[in-house]
Design an enzyme around this catalytic site. Structure first.
Site, PDB file in Angstrom:
ATOM      1  N   SER A  66     -46.957  12.306  41.001  1.00 52.18           N
ATOM      2  CA  SER A  66     -47.761  12.354  39.672  1.00 52.18           C
ATOM      3  C   SER A  66     -48.117  13.617  39.349  1.00 52.18           C
ATOM      4  O   SER A  66     -47.665  14.678  39.721  1.00 52.18           O
ATOM      5  CB  SER A  66     -48.717  11.457  39.950  1.00 52.18           C
ATOM      6  OG  SER A  66     -49.616  11.964  41.046  1.00 52.18           O
ATOM      7  N   CYS A  67     -48.706  13.967  38.131  1.00 56.16           N
ATOM      8  CA  CYS A  67     -48.915  15.058  37.432  1.00 56.16           C
ATOM      9  C   CYS A  67     -49.265  16.147  38.692  1.00 56.16           C
ATOM     10  O   CYS A  67     -50.026  16.041  39.266  1.00 56.16           O
ATOM     11  CB  CYS A  67     -49.806  15.216  36.259  1.00 56.16           C
ATOM     12  SG  CYS A  67     -49.289  13.665  35.184  1.00 56.16           S
ATOM     13  N   GLY A  68     -48.827  17.549  37.924  1.00 58.43           N
ATOM     14  CA  GLY A  68     -49.450  18.767  38.797  1.00 58.43           C
ATOM     15  C   GLY A  68     -50.364  19.325  37.858  1.00 58.43           C
ATOM     16  O   GLY A  68     -50.210  19.624  36.747  1.00 58.43           O
TER      17      GLY A  68
END
Length: 936
Positions: free
Chosen positions: A29-31
């Site tokens: 998932s997003c960083g």
């Protein structure tokens, strides 16, 4: 397999690139993260550090098939005012005071450029601001992928002259400028998006991969671009399609996770719009300048950003705003300082949590910080360096900083927050930050003076309704569609075991719309599951994060903090005993209004009779809300031979949505007093569609009547309520939702078998892929039950349709004894004729699934089946990501072996695989590792 086929597969395998067995191709998932100088010292090197950190998180983003288009990447920085003053002077040939400028960045469609500029300038003038110059943002699209290049908007900036006012007033004017522009542009159907509009911060983002950001935007390579803080984000799109405007960061925050309660959060923010007021005498505010609060074209993060921006521009410290939106699990934390608990308890009356797994990074240009959701399901670490550099990221090592330079390293835990004030250099960790927030107002005193806790345990658990009823209880049970099977299978275990009955997964009976048997309207709704990255919550082992507290009363102006904001009734549970409801009904401060949901049988039987009754009910609810009632009770008490009832789910949702559309929902709470709901699914759907509380009077009376000599009536009712409450926890936990006030109105369901017209009018926003019942059809179900209940003067006998256990002449089951026995017999005797008997039984039964209604389209006589080469066929083979446990060990390993043989990649599923399978034919080339909740 013959030699030719084996040779073809070998050739296909040989043509694929050779990838080592343990090649690491991670996706997640997003960083996100940030770097800042805690003393507010601007430095271009800090910008480069932020961009390098973002580049290091590239692997956290998704990639388009073209290999060069990402889901989105971007940065938010403090506004480098000298840089933009230089640019303004270059474009105007006039000196510009860098201390009195702001910058707005816009994405616009080329054909609407002139209109957008004109509308924005009008919005600026209305806020008392002045445009210095428009600037085309220099950029190089040569490195973009085809999709990113095709969808790229024009990127322009307005450099704005600001009056000599405090920063918070300037930011408020700029916020209203953006809101006015959004409203007017939307009214003219102009494609435009304001990326940022601030005198403190600016956002550069797009449909980019992290390494493309600085090569795309020329500004970011200019040595004069020197910020003192940088937030960075690499997007991994989940619930919305990637686009330029959905890239992050947004205007005050960026986010890794998902907001599970987003539908309810949208509804409740809309309910507050009518009461929003700014105490800002220095400029004119139109009534519709703040509406809509939420931009429905955004992602869940964009919507959270809308709420955070409103609270921040409305006068709250951004740390305060985030503590309201993402509160820690305060309800059962005995170690929490009392005044911090009071802070959260007070704000629970103002704002329901935006619930779901989340790591948030936020900034208003002065304050920069981060927080985690109450479960802490996203990793996040931060550090402080000797030279004043502060950094934080969702991944260890993302920020290239040597440990020797650090004075402090820490990670955020569940519900924790930390922040830096870059004006004073102050760094606040979680405990001192929360204590600082709690000291802002005398929240404890306000609660003591205004908040009134109410609990079922304060009252005698008895059935007031049963004491007043005129007929045997079976008449009412029959009228509301109870069955003897429900009494035995559902209600009895709740009474005697204090828990729901345990059953196997799955349901082999027909969907309600396919069943010839009458089903309650609840049966036409199915709860959706948590999306993509959301693990369910173990509510048994993690009870400290779960809460059933809910509040009744008016939702006042969100932009104020006064003692009257705490003037609510706080319920320990949304399930009310009869006496508790009587207490609320007698509370003059709530000015309660009871609206009957009964319908005359003659009216219900007419065409559009139920529709007319619903319209009248909604009109009465609207009148009650306008007259000052703070509590509306929807009651079907009084069913008799001449009167039936509106399905409670239909009545509650219809009133909820009607009041939302009229801007009145924030004024009142809804309580459902109904004999219809009796199992946990019924309660969950009612709450999810807007009921703040429920009094299931007939279910409670049934529990009392079923109490045996081993249980007192009060104990039986208490056990039933306990089981129902824990059932609600279970259902909420499947969606990753922890608090009932977030679940309320969230509509976490899809409809299966309700017409589009009924959905649009009374269940707006509910996904529905299969049409079905109109209101007149729903009325027929209710009338069928009513006829059974009152056609005979004697007490009726309850039906038993076999919904849970197979019954001859009852509901169809896909795995009936005949079908199962036929399959066993065919397998045991290895007899094809017996197998055909099994097939005939399956095909001859009534439809159970929608696929049973499908048939094969037979080809014409001259049809020829196209022949496809085996090397093309195997490209479409897929085993998906099935976890070991969902499949047996043998099946899991067999599929992995098969995929390896054809050169394809199998996925281990969440939780990985046994190390014994590494480095052999059973190895999964894709290792999927999720949260520790999966046992990793």
């Amino acid at each position: 397999m013959d030699d030719d086929h084996q040779s073809l597969i070998s050739n296909f395998h040989a043509s694929r690139p050779i990838i080592p067995l343990f090649t690491k191709i991670d996706r997640g998932s997003c960083g996100l993260g940030f770097v800042a100088n805690r003393y507010g010292k601007p430095d271009h090197q800090l910008l480069q550090l932020g961009i390098q950190s973002l580049t290091n998180l590239q692997h956290r983003g998704a990639l388009n098939a073209d290999g060069v288009t990402g889901d989105g990447a971007g940065i938010l920085t403090s506004l480098p005012k000298p840089f933009f003053a230089r640019e303004a002077q270059r474009l105007t040939n006039k000196p510009v005071d860098p201390n009195r400028i702001a910058v707005a960045t816009l994405f616009v469609h080329p054909e609407t450029l002139d209109d957008c500029r004109a509308i924005f300038e009008v919005a600026l003038a209305a806020s008392g601001l002045h445009l210095i110059v428009w600037r085309d943002v220099p950029h190089d699209p040569s490195g973009l992928g085809d999709y990113a290049r095709e969808t790229q908007p024009l990127i322009i900036q307005a450099i704005i002259q600001c009056p000599d006012l405090p920063a918070e007033k300037i930011e408020r004017r700029l916020f209203l400028t953006r809101k006015r522009f959004d409203r007017d542009a939307r009214g003219l159907a102009l494609a435009a998006y304001v990326v940022s509009c601030s005198s403190q911060t600016i956002v550069y983002k797009g449909l980019l991969l992290a390494p493309q950001l600085s090569t795309f935007y020329d500004d970011l390579r200019d040595p004069d671009y020197a910020p003192h803080l940088v937030i960075f984000h690499q997007r991994y799109s989940t619930n919305t399609l990637p686009s330029w405007h959905r890239a992050q960061p947004f205007r005050v925050l960026c986010h890794n996770g998902e907001i599970n309660t987003i539908q309810g959060n949208i509804a409740w923010m809309a309910a507050r719009e009518a009461n929003l007021k700014y105490d800002a005498p220095d400029f004119h505010l139109r009534a519709d300048d703040l509406a809509p609060i939420i931009d429905l074209d955004g992602s869940d993060t964009a919507m959270l950003d809308n709420a955070a921006e409103l609270l921040t521009r409305g006068g709250r410290d951004i740390r305060h705003a985030m503590a309201m939106l993402m509160p820690t699990a305060w309800e059962k934390d005995s170690g929490m300082p009392p005044r911090v608990r009071d802070f959260y308890r007070y704000h629970a009356a103002l704002m329901e949590p935006w619930d779901g797994p989340a790591a948030i990074v936020f900034s208003d240009g002065r304050i920069i910080g981060a927080c985690l959701d109450r479960n802490g399901l996203r990793p996040f670490r931060y550090f402080v360096c000797k030279d004043g550099t502060v950094g934080a990221a969702s991944e260890v090592g993302a920020i290239p900083m040597r440990a020797i330079k650090m004075t402090h390293k820490e990670r955020l835990g569940p519900g924790q927050m930390f922040a830096v004030d870059t004006q004073t250099g102050e760094l606040l960790h979680n405990a001192e930050l929360k204590d600082r927030l709690a000291s802002g107002q005398p929240y404890g005193d306000w609660l003591k003076e205004n908040l009134r806790p109410v609990t079922n345990r304060s009252w005698a658990l008895s059935s007031k309704w049963l004491e007043r009823s005129q007929l045997p209880i079976t008449n009412y049970q029959s009228a509301f569609g109870y069955t003897t099977e429900e009494l035995v299978v559902i209600i009895k275990p709740m009474i005697h075991n204090r828990s729901e009955a345990i059953g196997s997964m799955g349901d082999d009976t027909p969907a309600a719309i396919l069943s010839p048997k009458p089903r309650p309207l609840f049966s036409y709704f199915r709860q959706r599951f948590a999306e993509v990255t959301n693990p369910p919550i173990d509510y048994i082992r993690e009870p400290h994060v779960m809460s059933l507290k809910i509040r009744l009363g008016t939702r006042p102006n969100l932009l104020e903090e006064t003692p009257k904001h705490a003037r609510v009734i706080e319920l320990e549970s949304p399930l009310l005993a009869d006496a508790t409801l009587d207490f609320l009904r007698d509370d003059s401060s709530l000015r309660p209004t009871t609206l009957s949901t009964l319908v005359a049988v003659t009216v219900c039987a007419r065409p559009n009779g139920l529709a007319h009754a619903l319209k009248l009910l909604c009109a009465r609810a609207e009148a009650a809300a306008r007259s000052g009632s703070r509590l509306i009770i929807l009651s079907d008490v009084g069913v008799d031979k001449d009167h039936t009832f509106m399905p409670s789910l239909l009545a509650a949702s219809a009133v909820h949505h009607h009041l939302l559309r009229d801007g009145l929902r924030g004024r009142v709470s809804l309580v459902v007093e109904s004999g219809e709901p009796r199992d946990v699914h019924h309660f969950a759907t009612l709450i999810s569609y807007g009921a703040n509380a429920i009094n299931p009077y007939l279910a409670l009376a049934t529990a009392l009547s079923m109490a045996e000599h081993t249980l007192s009536p009060a104990r039986a009712m208490r056990n039933y309520l306990h089981a129902a409450e824990h059932g609600l926890f279970k259902i909420m936990a499947k969606m990753g939702i922890t608090t009932i006030d977030s679940y309320c109105g969230a509509q976490i369901f899809e409809a299966v078998g309700i017409s589009n017209a009924v959905i649009a009018q009374h269940f707006e926003g509910t996904p529905s892929h299969v049409g079905g019942l109109e209101l007149d059809d729903i009325a027929k179900i209710v009338l069928w039950w009513h006829d059974k209940a009152f056609s005979d003067e004697n007490s009726p006998k309850l039906e038993s349709h076999g919904f849970y256990k197979f019954k001859r002449d009852g509901e169809t089951h896909g795995f009936s004894p005949d079908v199962v026995n036929a399959l066993h017999e065919a397998v045991e005797h290895n007899d094809y004729d017996l197998y055909k008997k099994f097939v005939a039984l399956v095909h001859s039964r009534p439809p159970v699934d929608f696929r049973d209604l499908l048939d094969f389209a037979l080809p014409t006589s001259n049809f020829q089946l196209p022949i496809e080469h085996i090397t093309e066929i195997v490209k479409r083979f897929s085993t998906a990501a099935m976890s070991h446990g969902a499949l047996s060990k043998e099946a899991h390993e067999t599929m992995s072996t098969a995929m390896n043989r054809i050169g394809a990649w199998s996925n281990s599923g969440e939780g990985g695989e046994d190390p014994a399978r590494y480095d052999n034919k059973k190895n999964d080339c894709i290792k999927q590792v999720a949260s520790a909740r999966f046992g990793v």
